[in-house]
Motif scaffolding. Structure first.
Motif, mmCIF file in Angstrom:
data_model
loop_
_atom_site.group_PDB
_atom_site.id
_atom_site.type_symbol
_atom_site.label_atom_id
_atom_site.label_comp_id
_atom_site.label_asym_id
_atom_site.label_seq_id
_atom_site.Cartn_x
_atom_site.Cartn_y
_atom_site.Cartn_z
ATOM 1 N N VAL A 4 0.838 -1.198 0.000
ATOM 2 C CA VAL A 4 0.000 0.000 0.000
ATOM 3 C C VAL A 4 0.875 1.251 0.000
ATOM 4 C CG1 VAL A 4 -1.650 1.335 1.370
ATOM 5 C CG2 VAL A 4 -2.004 -1.115 1.034
ATOM 6 N N ALA A 5 1.879 1.279 0.873
ATOM 7 C CA ALA A 5 2.775 2.442 0.944
ATOM 8 C C ALA A 5 3.531 2.631 -0.362
ATOM 9 C CB ALA A 5 3.752 2.290 2.101
ATOM 10 N N LEU A 6 3.996 1.547 -0.935
ATOM 11 C CA LEU A 6 4.745 1.628 -2.185
ATOM 12 C C LEU A 6 3.857 2.088 -3.341
ATOM 13 C CD1 LEU A 6 7.489 1.253 -3.432
ATOM 14 C CD2 LEU A 6 6.957 -1.153 -3.777
ATOM 15 N N ALA A 7 2.624 1.642 -3.372
ATOM 16 C CA ALA A 7 1.688 2.098 -4.414
ATOM 17 C C ALA A 7 1.454 3.598 -4.284
ATOM 18 C CB ALA A 7 0.367 1.336 -4.312
ATOM 19 N N ASP A 8 1.353 4.091 -3.047
ATOM 20 C CA ASP A 8 1.194 5.528 -2.833
ATOM 21 C C ASP A 8 2.420 6.298 -3.333
ATOM 22 O OD1 ASP A 8 -1.299 5.129 -1.714
ATOM 23 O OD2 ASP A 8 -0.604 5.339 0.362
ATOM 24 N N VAL A 9 3.611 5.779 -3.053
ATOM 25 C CA VAL A 9 4.843 6.424 -3.511
ATOM 26 C C VAL A 9 4.902 6.411 -5.039
ATOM 27 C CG1 VAL A 9 7.366 6.238 -3.556
ATOM 28 C CG2 VAL A 9 6.137 6.006 -1.395
#
Length: 80
Positions: A29-34
């Motif tokens: 999830v965090a990587l998709a946001d980045v």
């Protein structure tokens, strides 16, 4: 889209219910946001809108929890 690291991590995380699988989902999830923010930064730079690029970069810093790390190494006067 299917070869993005966030997508692959999400798939791997969905395969189980252990702590490592939960962590994989959180990282995905965090990587998709980045990834989303990086696309927006690229578009802003292409349009010459540095203010939006900086704003999006600050959002990435907050997502990753590294605001102080980035700012501690920066020289605000010269931008380095």
């Amino acid at each position: 889209m299917t070869n993005r690291l966030s997508h692959l991590l999400r798939q791997a995380g969905a395969r189980g219910k252990t702590d490592k699988h939960r962590l994989m989902r959180q990282v995905a999830v965090a990587l998709a946001d980045v990834e989303h923010e990086l696309v927006a930064i690229n578009r802003a730079i292409e349009r010459g809108n540095i203010y939006i690029a900086k704003f999006r970069l600050k959002h990435i810093e907050k997502l990753l929890g590294c605001e102080q790390v980035v700012m501690d190494g920066a020289d605000n006067e010269t931008g380095r």
